[in-house]
Every structure is written in C-alpha cells, then in structure tokens.
Design an enzyme around this catalytic site. Structure first.
Site, PDB file in Angstrom:
ATOM      1  N   ASP A  54      41.023 -26.042  28.701  1.00 55.87           N
ATOM      2  CA  ASP A  54      40.668 -25.567  27.372  1.00 55.87           C
ATOM      3  C   ASP A  54      39.157 -25.498  27.165  1.00 55.87           C
ATOM      4  OD1 ASP A  54      43.386 -25.568  26.862  1.00 55.87           O
ATOM      5  OD2 ASP A  54      43.363 -27.559  25.922  1.00 55.87           O
ATOM      6  N   LYS A  55      38.764 -24.671  26.222  1.00 55.52           N
ATOM      7  CA  LYS A  55      37.351 -24.506  25.878  1.00 55.52           C
ATOM      8  C   LYS A  55      36.677 -25.843  25.610  1.00 55.52           C
ATOM      9  CE  LYS A  55      34.370 -22.669  22.219  1.00 55.52           C
ATOM     10  NZ  LYS A  55      34.301 -21.912  20.941  1.00 55.52           N
TER      11      LYS A  55
END
Length: 307
Positions: A139-140
């Site tokens: 994830d970011k």
C-alpha cells in the site's frame, strides 16, 4: 468519439439516469456515468441530462464516450533505496507515501516511474505499460520491501511462487490494544466492501486470506507485532488485524480515530522478503530496518513504559 444509445422502458421510470446507464451499458460504471452527465455527454431525447435526472420512461438516452487516452508512463529521476539488483530482479525499500504504479489520482511520482528511469526498458512487460516489472504491491502508506522483475521469465517465476505461497513476506506493525496471546493465525476471506468500494472487508464471499501474527513487545495500549503473509490480498494485514480488534496504528481507513501519534500513514513495514531466485534457484532473503518515524514512536512508548 463513440456513442451508446439506450431506450428507456416504462419499468425504468423514476430511476436516476446515472444508475440506468451503468446497469444497461456494459463497461460504464455509475461514477463514470455521473461524470459523463456532468461533462454534458449524456442526453435524454436530445436534451442534456444532469446526473440526478429521473427516467420518465420511453425516452432515448444517448451517451457519448470520449476517445480512450493512450497510456503512457514517463520515467522520473526519483531516488530509490535499492537493497539488491541484478539482471533479473530488483529489490527496493519503498518509502511510506509512494504509490507503486500509476492510477487515478496518482499519474506519476510512483515506484514504476522511478524504476523506468533506473532500469530503462529492462523491466518485464507482462503487466503492460502501466505496471512494468510489478509482480506484487504494498500500500501507498505502508513502507518496506518490494521485488520487481526485470525479465518476463523472472516475472513468471516470481508470480508462480506467489501463487504457491512460497515467498517469505514478513511485516512489522504497531497495533492498537494489548494482544494477550503470544501469537495466532487469522484465517478469514477478504472481498471488496459492498458499502465502500475503496475498502476491503472480511466476507464469506471473498478470496481466502491467511495471516500469521506474533506479539513482539507490549506497551499496555499497543503491541508491536510481527505479521507473516501466507496469502497476499489487498489490505490483508490491515483488515485482518482490525477484524480481531487490533487495528494498525495510523491506519486512517480501518483504524481508530484518536491516537497519540501524529502520523501520515499506518505503522506497517514490510521488513523481510524472501524468494527463490528465478535464474539461479538460490533462496534469497532481504531485510530493511524500520523507518525513523516508526522507531521514534517506539522510543516514545518505551520511555513511557520505563524501558
């Protein structure tokens, strides 16, 4: 430009036009239909229709679709923390806040843009122009190790290992609450939430998902935890830990609203990755230290607990 033409029936009366279009025009989501209405690309009996227009029944709805844009990813000189690299693979320690590949809202500044600058055309083409070399994602707002493939052969090998659940993917997380047991396994299927398409959720209709966890250090209201992925579903660790009452600190989607830390994302770090090298067959394992902001949070908790 292309046009879709749909005749509404009497049974459609009262339905919002954006829903009407998404239900009857293949490939057009409701959000896209609403945007097309706002852009003036939807008419009902020749007159522009707002997204909240209610179908009367019997009218002709015309939808004008724009020409598809050619996908292009531009190489960008973005510094990378490269842990390992050879002619087949590259292992990168991704910082929190970096998106893995371009998508809506993040057209550039991604790991892929950086990899294209560093590796040129030496990235696998299996996932197309938007995700060259990308075999798996994190994830970011999760930091840590990710491996990318430089050749199609390496990509296929790594993808097969992921399918067979062979790679080692070990994460370190600070979770809310005191995990009483020393460790355990969360075996709960995960699917996209029916209420919010941006979220994932535990669901009997989802794909199987297995996370093994172990308590490393307890701080009263928090527990430093090791999480090992057996499968790799979207947001898996975040969803699984939240499902047992121990959401990850800093998680703005699945976590709690009030925390003592001022964070830009969750305290979740992909610390260790291990895989069989696609060419040599050697078992390779790499680790990355916790980011400074993660260590600072732990120092605060240790001081508070007299350690």
């Amino acid at each position: 430009m292309s046009e879709r033409v749909i005749r509404a029936s009497a049974e459609d009366a009262g339905e919002r036009i954006d829903k009407f279009i998404s239900d009857r025009a293949e490939g057009i989501s409701r959000s896209l239909a609403a945007k097309l209405c706002v852009d003036g690309a939807v008419t009902a009996d020749g007159k522009p229709a707002a997204k909240n227009y209610k179908i009367k029944g019997g009218e002709i709805v015309a939808v004008t679709l724009p020409e598809p844009k050619t996908a292009e990813v531009i190489p960008q000189n973005i510094p990378l923390d490269v842990v390992y690299e050879d002619d087949d693979v590259i292992v990168v320690n991704k910082p929190q806040g970096m998106v893995v590949h371009p998508a809506a809202g993040n057209p550039d500044g991604t790991l892929v843009n950086a990899l294209m600058y560093r590796c040129g055309e030496s990235l696998s083409a299996i996932n197309g122009v938007i995700r060259p070399g990308i075999v798996h994602r994190i994830d970011k707002d999760t930091s840590g190790l990710i491996v990318a493939a430089k050749t199609n052969e390496a990509h296929l090998s790594l993808a097969e290992q992921l399918k067979a659940r062979k790679p080692l993917r070990k994460y370190i997380a600070l979770v809310n609450g005191n995990i009483k047991e020393d460790g355990g396994t969360v075996n709960k299927p995960i699917a996209r939430s029916v209420n919010d398409r941006k979220r994932m959720a535990v669901s009997s209709l989802g794909r199987d998902a297995v996370t093994h966890y172990k308590a490393l250090e307890r701080f009263g209201g928090y527990t430093l935890t090791e999480c090992v992925l057996e499968t790799g579903r979207t947001h898996q660790i975040r969803v699984h830990m939240a499902s047992i009452g121990h959401s990850i600190v800093g998680d703005k989607v699945y976590g709690i609203k009030k925390e003592q830390f001022n964070l830009n994302g969750q305290l979740l770090h992909a610390q260790t990755i291990g895989f069989t090298h696609p060419r040599t067959g050697e078992l390779m394992t790499f680790s990355a230290q916790l980011p400074d902001y993660f260590e600072r949070g732990l120092s605060v908790l240790r001081n508070e607990n007299g350690r």
